[in-house]
Design a protein around this motif. Structure first.
Motif, PDB file in Angstrom:
ATOM      1  N   CYS A 151       0.888  -1.246   0.119  1.00  0.00           N
ATOM      2  CA  CYS A 151      -0.041   0.078  -0.035  1.00  0.00           C
ATOM      3  C   CYS A 151       0.824   1.287  -0.098  1.00  0.00           C
ATOM      4  O   CYS A 151       0.462   2.171  -0.457  1.00  0.00           O
ATOM      5  CB  CYS A 151      -0.925   0.070   0.996  1.00  0.00           C
ATOM      6  N   VAL A 152       2.045   1.173   0.498  1.00  0.00           N
ATOM      7  CA  VAL A 152       3.123   2.328   0.455  1.00  0.00           C
ATOM      8  C   VAL A 152       3.147   2.772  -0.986  1.00  0.00           C
ATOM      9  O   VAL A 152       3.612   3.819  -1.377  1.00  0.00           O
ATOM     10  CB  VAL A 152       4.241   2.127   1.458  1.00  0.00           C
ATOM     11  N   ASP A 153       3.530   1.523  -1.766  1.00  0.00           N
ATOM     12  CA  ASP A 153       3.889   1.757  -2.903  1.00  0.00           C
ATOM     13  C   ASP A 153       2.963   2.601  -3.918  1.00  0.00           C
ATOM     14  O   ASP A 153       3.246   3.180  -4.876  1.00  0.00           O
ATOM     15  CB  ASP A 153       4.034   0.337  -3.752  1.00  0.00           C
ATOM     16  N   LYS A 154       1.599   2.377  -3.480  1.00  0.00           N
ATOM     17  CA  LYS A 154       0.784   3.478  -4.076  1.00  0.00           C
ATOM     18  C   LYS A 154       0.987   4.813  -4.328  1.00  0.00           C
ATOM     19  O   LYS A 154       0.179   5.580  -4.986  1.00  0.00           O
ATOM     20  CB  LYS A 154      -0.758   3.040  -3.528  1.00  0.00           C
ATOM     21  N   LEU A 155       1.738   5.316  -3.371  1.00  0.00           N
ATOM     22  CA  LEU A 155       2.111   6.749  -3.509  1.00  0.00           C
ATOM     23  C   LEU A 155       2.870   7.119  -4.662  1.00  0.00           C
ATOM     24  O   LEU A 155       2.982   8.337  -4.930  1.00  0.00           O
ATOM     25  CB  LEU A 155       3.309   7.220  -2.094  1.00  0.00           C
ATOM     26  N   ALA A 156       3.199   6.361  -5.357  1.00  0.00           N
ATOM     27  CA  ALA A 156       3.733   6.461  -6.883  1.00  0.00           C
ATOM     28  C   ALA A 156       2.846   7.198  -7.691  1.00  0.00           C
ATOM     29  O   ALA A 156       3.197   7.834  -8.444  1.00  0.00           O
ATOM     30  CB  ALA A 156       4.315   5.086  -7.275  1.00  0.00           C
ATOM     31  N   SER A 157       1.370   7.091  -7.268  1.00  0.00           N
ATOM     32  CA  SER A 157       0.766   7.873  -8.210  1.00  0.00           C
ATOM     33  C   SER A 157       0.479   9.373  -7.888  1.00  0.00           C
ATOM     34  O   SER A 157      -0.130  10.169  -8.563  1.00  0.00           O
ATOM     35  CB  SER A 157      -0.887   7.123  -7.891  1.00  0.00           C
ATOM     36  N   ASN A 158       1.006   9.852  -6.884  1.00  0.00           N
ATOM     37  CA  ASN A 158       0.959  11.054  -6.395  1.00  0.00           C
ATOM     38  C   ASN A 158       2.362  11.857  -6.806  1.00  0.00           C
ATOM     39  O   ASN A 158       3.281  11.925  -6.034  1.00  0.00           O
ATOM     40  CB  ASN A 158       0.898  11.221  -4.845  1.00  0.00           C
ATOM     41  N   LYS A 159       2.387  12.288  -7.818  1.00  0.00           N
ATOM     42  CA  LYS A 159       3.708  12.960  -8.896  1.00  0.00           C
ATOM     43  C   LYS A 159       4.011  14.236  -8.161  1.00  0.00           C
ATOM     44  O   LYS A 159       5.197  14.172  -8.116  1.00  0.00           O
ATOM     45  CB  LYS A 159       3.351  13.095  -9.954  1.00  0.00           C
ATOM     46  N   LYS A 160       3.234  14.789  -7.257  1.00  0.00           N
ATOM     47  CA  LYS A 160       3.793  16.067  -6.571  1.00  0.00           C
ATOM     48  C   LYS A 160       4.162  15.980  -5.300  1.00  0.00           C
ATOM     49  O   LYS A 160       4.660  16.806  -4.466  1.00  0.00           O
ATOM     50  CB  LYS A 160       2.456  17.066  -6.688  1.00  0.00           C
ATOM     51  N   LEU A 161       3.915  14.750  -4.600  1.00  0.00           N
ATOM     52  CA  LEU A 161       4.359  14.484  -3.228  1.00  0.00           C
ATOM     53  C   LEU A 161       5.666  14.809  -2.943  1.00  0.00           C
ATOM     54  O   LEU A 161       6.851  14.190  -3.590  1.00  0.00           O
ATOM     55  CB  LEU A 161       4.165  12.775  -2.893  1.00  0.00           C
ATOM     56  N   ALA A 162       6.042  15.517  -2.019  1.00  0.00           N
ATOM     57  CA  ALA A 162       7.308  16.039  -1.553  1.00  0.00           C
ATOM     58  C   ALA A 162       7.775  15.625  -0.049  1.00  0.00           C
ATOM     59  O   ALA A 162       8.947  15.200   0.081  1.00  0.00           O
ATOM     60  CB  ALA A 162       7.489  17.667  -1.922  1.00  0.00           C
ATOM     61  N   THR A 163       7.065  15.472   0.767  1.00  0.00           N
ATOM     62  CA  THR A 163       7.034  14.993   1.906  1.00  0.00           C
ATOM     63  C   THR A 163       6.125  13.965   2.416  1.00  0.00           C
ATOM     64  O   THR A 163       5.004  14.135   2.337  1.00  0.00           O
ATOM     65  CB  THR A 163       6.766  16.364   2.901  1.00  0.00           C
ATOM     66  N   VAL A 164       6.633  12.958   3.178  1.00  0.00           N
ATOM     67  CA  VAL A 164       5.824  12.021   3.504  1.00  0.00           C
ATOM     68  C   VAL A 164       6.647  11.445   5.101  1.00  0.00           C
ATOM     69  O   VAL A 164       7.710  11.340   5.375  1.00  0.00           O
ATOM     70  CB  VAL A 164       6.222  10.606   2.785  1.00  0.00           C
ATOM     71  N   TYR A 165       5.614  11.565   6.042  1.00  0.00           N
ATOM     72  CA  TYR A 165       5.774  11.208   7.445  1.00  0.00           C
ATOM     73  C   TYR A 165       5.445   9.762   7.755  1.00  0.00           C
ATOM     74  O   TYR A 165       3.849   9.726   7.366  1.00  0.00           O
ATOM     75  CB  TYR A 165       5.378  12.215   8.512  1.00  0.00           C
ATOM     76  N   LEU A 166       6.052   8.628   7.988  1.00  0.00           N
ATOM     77  CA  LEU A 166       5.623   7.324   8.362  1.00  0.00           C
ATOM     78  C   LEU A 166       6.143   6.729   9.412  1.00  0.00           C
ATOM     79  O   LEU A 166       5.920   5.544   9.754  1.00  0.00           O
ATOM     80  CB  LEU A 166       5.684   6.408   6.949  1.00  0.00           C
ATOM     81  N   GLU A 167       7.099   7.467   9.818  1.00  0.00           N
ATOM     82  CA  GLU A 167       7.664   7.012  11.535  1.00  0.00           C
ATOM     83  C   GLU A 167       6.730   6.588  12.567  1.00  0.00           C
ATOM     84  O   GLU A 167       5.530   6.934  12.387  1.00  0.00           O
ATOM     85  CB  GLU A 167       8.772   8.245  11.780  1.00  0.00           C
ATOM     86  N   ARG A 168       7.286   5.627  13.179  1.00  0.00           N
ATOM     87  CA  ARG A 168       6.306   4.836  14.116  1.00  0.00           C
ATOM     88  C   ARG A 168       5.023   4.287  13.601  1.00  0.00           C
ATOM     89  O   ARG A 168       4.081   4.126  14.004  1.00  0.00           O
ATOM     90  CB  ARG A 168       5.911   5.929  15.172  1.00  0.00           C
ATOM     91  N   ASN A 169       5.044   3.766  12.223  1.00  0.00           N
ATOM     92  CA  ASN A 169       4.486   2.644  11.822  1.00  0.00           C
ATOM     93  C   ASN A 169       5.218   1.376  11.592  1.00  0.00           C
ATOM     94  O   ASN A 169       6.606   1.619  11.723  1.00  0.00           O
ATOM     95  CB  ASN A 169       3.748   3.116  10.237  1.00  0.00           C
ATOM     96  N   PRO A 170       4.490   0.328  11.555  1.00  0.00           N
ATOM     97  CA  PRO A 170       5.334  -0.891  11.436  1.00  0.00           C
ATOM     98  C   PRO A 170       6.312  -1.016  10.405  1.00  0.00           C
ATOM     99  O   PRO A 170       7.485  -1.564  10.586  1.00  0.00           O
ATOM    100  CB  PRO A 170       4.393  -1.973  11.401  1.00  0.00           C
ATOM    101  N   VAL A 171       5.989  -0.250   9.188  1.00  0.00           N
ATOM    102  CA  VAL A 171       6.720  -0.600   7.892  1.00  0.00           C
ATOM    103  C   VAL A 171       8.127   0.144   8.222  1.00  0.00           C
ATOM    104  O   VAL A 171       9.340   0.157   7.575  1.00  0.00           O
ATOM    105  CB  VAL A 171       6.094   0.285   6.684  1.00  0.00           C
ATOM    106  N   ALA A 172       8.165   1.335   9.480  1.00  0.00           N
ATOM    107  CA  ALA A 172       9.306   2.101   9.700  1.00  0.00           C
ATOM    108  C   ALA A 172      10.323   1.421  10.108  1.00  0.00           C
ATOM    109  O   ALA A 172      11.338   1.743  10.263  1.00  0.00           O
ATOM    110  CB  ALA A 172       8.751   3.284  10.578  1.00  0.00           C
ATOM    111  N   SER A 173       9.969   0.342  10.648  1.00  0.00           N
ATOM    112  CA  SER A 173      10.855  -0.801  11.654  1.00  0.00           C
ATOM    113  C   SER A 173      11.854  -1.515  10.553  1.00  0.00           C
ATOM    114  O   SER A 173      12.864  -1.790  10.842  1.00  0.00           O
ATOM    115  CB  SER A 173      10.281  -1.743  12.289  1.00  0.00           C
TER     116      SER A 173
END
Length: 329
Positions: A283-305
């Protein structure tokens, strides 16, 4: 930018749950002999258009009668208990009474040209006695004890309403605020997003730190560019189909387990999702659709480990400039 706007830009937003407002030394109860009279700190110049008496230990508004040309009066961080003796200041455009000890909105009827009123960080329990202020553009009432949104029907010119950090449980009585572009309701007790359909010009909506469990009833807010929903109990990203102008989406500190239903947000630049339950890279890979995305915060999610967390995120969205407050190399 006006002096007032500059001051508000420098002041952290009171509705942000990450900000602890520091009250200045002397705020609160003060011995009688320490209270300063306004006549002792102001030099009366009938031609002056601005008076700044911030942090002056002033106990009462008085002796301003000669200042008939006054347009801006700043009385932040004082010991004022009552709004009074302003009837003659009919040219006033901005009035700041931030961080005093005021219990009632009153004695403002003659200030018909007022465009900005700030009575934040006081002791108000009710929104009232503002019907004469039909030219008001910005109203700041954050950090009081207000429980109802009411008596705002006449504010057709209002563009900014700040009611963060109060005791509000329901979004209501806003239909007539047809010019509103910024609405701040963070740090209240609101359980549902509702009654916003008439606010079609709204660009910024802040509902941080409430009791929301669902994203809903935003379909009519097609001009929304900023949506702040952190520190709630939201479990799914849904019902953003019509909010295609969103540039900032804040869902930090909720209960979201999947990144979904945001592929259509082509204008999205900031996506704050820290402190949630996202565990699947698919589901994180789906962010590839958002071509203007400059900043993402995902810390303290399970994926961030994942030891390769930053590298994987950068591979999924190569154009990212910042991950979790750290610039990408």
């Amino acid at each position: 930018m006006s002096a007032s706007e500059e001051q508000h830009d420098q002041q952290p937003r009171a509705d942000s749950p990450t900000v602890d407002e520091e009250r200045p030394p002397g705020a609160g109860e003060v011995a009688e002999h320490e209270i300063v009279k306004m006549e002792d700190v102001i030099t009366i110049d009938p031609e002056t258009t601005e008076v700044d008496l911030n942090h002056g230990r002033i106990g009462k508004i008085e002796n301003l009668e000669p200042l008939t040309k006054l347009e801006r009066l700043y009385l932040r961080w004082n010991l004022i208990k009552k709004i009074e003796n302003l009837d003659h200041l009919t040219s006033l455009l901005e009035l700041e009474l931030y961080d005093n000890q005021i219990t009632d909105l009153e004695n403002l009827d003659n200030l018909v040209n007022l465009e900005m009123l700030d009575v934040s960080f006081n002791r108000l329990h009710q929104i009232k006695n503002l019907s004469a202020l039909t030219n008001l553009r910005k109203l700041f009432l954050c950090a009081n004890r207000i429980s109802l949104i009411e008596n705002l029907d006449h504010f057709s010119s209002l563009t900014m309403l700040e009611l963060g950090d109060n005791k509000i449980r329901k979004i209501e009585n806003l239909d007539n605020l047809s010019s509103l572009t910024h609405l701040y309701l963070g740090k209240n007790k609101i359980t549902k997003i509702e009654n916003l359909d008439k606010l079609v010009k709204l660009e910024c909506l802040s509902l941080q730190c409430n009791r929301l469990t669902k994203i809903e009833n935003l379909d009519q807010l097609v001009n929304l560019t900023e949506l702040y929903l952190s520190e709630n109990g939201i479990e799914m990203i849904v019902n953003l189909d019509q909010n295609k102008q969103l540039e900032t989406l804040d869902l930090a500190k909720n209960r979201v387990k999947r990144i979904e239903n945001i592929e259509h947000l082509e204008m999205l630049e900031e996506f704050w999702m820290n402190d949630n339950g996202v565990s699947e890279w698919t589901c994180v890979d789906k962010l590839a659709s958002n071509k203007k995305l400059a900043t993402v915060y995902l810390e303290r999610n399970p994926v961030a480990s994942d030891v390769n967390y930053r590298r994987k995120l950068k591979l999924a969205v190569p154009w990212l400039q910042k991950i979790d407050a750290t610039l990408c190399r």
